[in-house]
Write an enzyme that holds these catalytic residues in place. Structure first.
Site, PDB file in Angstrom:
ATOM      1  N   ASP A 113      17.879  73.655  65.063  1.00 61.43           N
ATOM      2  CA  ASP A 113      16.770  73.250  64.202  1.00 61.43           C
ATOM      3  C   ASP A 113      16.891  71.748  63.938  1.00 61.43           C
ATOM      4  OD1 ASP A 113      16.464  75.991  64.055  1.00 61.43           O
ATOM      5  OD2 ASP A 113      16.177  76.031  61.885  1.00 61.43           O
ATOM      6  N   HIS A 169      23.488  75.551  69.468  1.00 59.68           N
ATOM      7  CA  HIS A 169      23.606  76.591  70.484  1.00 59.68           C
ATOM      8  C   HIS A 169      23.480  76.034  71.905  1.00 59.68           C
ATOM      9  CE1 HIS A 169      23.048  79.962  67.504  1.00 59.68           C
ATOM     10  NE2 HIS A 169      22.653  78.910  66.796  1.00 59.68           N
ATOM     11  N   SER A 256      23.309  65.840  60.318  1.00 58.50           N
ATOM     12  CA  SER A 256      24.100  65.614  61.521  1.00 58.50           C
ATOM     13  C   SER A 256      23.189  65.495  62.732  1.00 58.50           C
ATOM     14  CB  SER A 256      25.091  66.762  61.718  1.00 58.50           C
ATOM     15  OG  SER A 256      25.710  67.111  60.504  1.00 58.50           O
TER      16      SER A 256
END
Length: 295
Positions: A113, A169, A256
């Site tokens: 995201d 991911h 981040s």
């Protein structure tokens, strides 16, 4: 004010920034900038705040954070779970249904995201950080041999806000190598900081690995730490077979960045994302969302 593009509504929105006033003060005011250089950018500050977020005393922040930033807790893997500290809440897992991943081998998906910028046909010595600020892939990786292989390739920069899902991911089936760790500073990765700290990604703590994907060739995964991100956790096992959508790792508290580099002629990123990037605007995406196709 940070503007981003919403692909679903095809409209621009204004980002709700956690600690907006604080960020502006530490990166724009004379006193704040001095404090950043003396203390905030250093490991000690992030470690101390990280310890607080791991303590039971930080749990009281959770409800207000959820309310202030409209976080949908029904998307959690276990919506009924009670978090004992803020970091437990911050690294919460989401249900597979909330983040579906295409099984089509021709589709490239987002690794997480965040707000995405995409650069094609990259110049290794002038990769865009924000308008007017660039960095070198050689400086980022500290490995000239690997960097040279990505000349003319594609760079994807996914900026995660503190309000985002903070696990990242894999974008394809394949096998990932060992993680290489590079020590560095802990500047914020918010655009406010990116516009003021030259080569910020090359200044900050970061980790990188080469993912040998089955359909998109070798992909460099880079995870960049930031203020209050004292820890980047890699949860994958090097050398083990990976399925598209499998978790690679997560960041503890703080905004981040995940950066992917793909080699030349491996992928075509969706036009709307490339166009918005050319305007200097990030596109909001979620983990598993389609962002490009194989070439």
């Amino acid at each position: 004010m940070i503007k981003f593009y919403n692909r679903k509504t095809k409209e621009y929105e204004i980002e709700k920034v956690a600690g907006d006033k604080y960020l502006k003060w530490v990166y724009t005011s004379p006193v704040g900038k001095s404090l950043t250089e003396l203390f905030i950018k250093k490991k000690l500050f992030s470690n101390l705040y990280g310890r607080y977020c791991d303590s039971k005393y930080s749990a009281k922040k959770i409800d207000a954070f959820i309310k202030d930033f409209d976080i949908d807790m029904s998307l959690c893997e276990d919506p009924s779970v009670k978090f004992s500290n803020f970091n437990e809440f911050f690294i919460r897992k989401l249900s597979k249904e909330s983040r579906p991943v295409s099984t089509d081998k021709n589709i490239l998906v987002s690794p997480g995201d965040g707000r995405l910028s995409a650069y094609e046909n990259i110049d290794l010595d002038n990769i865009v950080q924000v308008k007017g600020f660039t960095y070198s892939l050689r400086e980022l990786l500290k490995d000239d041999k690997v960097a040279k292989e990505y000349e003319g390739g594609t760079c994807l920069i996914l900026r995660l806000c503190p309000t985002d899902y903070h696990r990242f991911h894999f974008v394809d089936d394949g096998i990932c190598g060992e993680t290489k760790k590079i020590s560095g500073r802990y500047y914020s990765v918010n655009p406010i900081a990116l516009e003021r700290i030259p080569k910020l990604f090359c200044e900050n703590k970061r980790e990188w690995s080469i993912f040998k994907s089955e359909n998109f060739g070798e992909i460099i995964h880079v995870e960049v730490g930031a203020t209050c991100v004292g820890t980047i956790i890699q949860t994958y096992t090097p050398g083990q077979k990976i399925k598209k959508g499998d978790e690679k790792g997560y960041f503890k508290f703080g905004g981040s960045t995940t950066i992917l580099f793909l080699k030349k002629d491996k992928v075509k990123i969706d036009k709307d994302i490339v166009y918005q990037t050319s305007l200097g605007i990030e596109t909001k995406v979620i983990m598993g969302e389609n962002i490009g196709r194989i070439l």
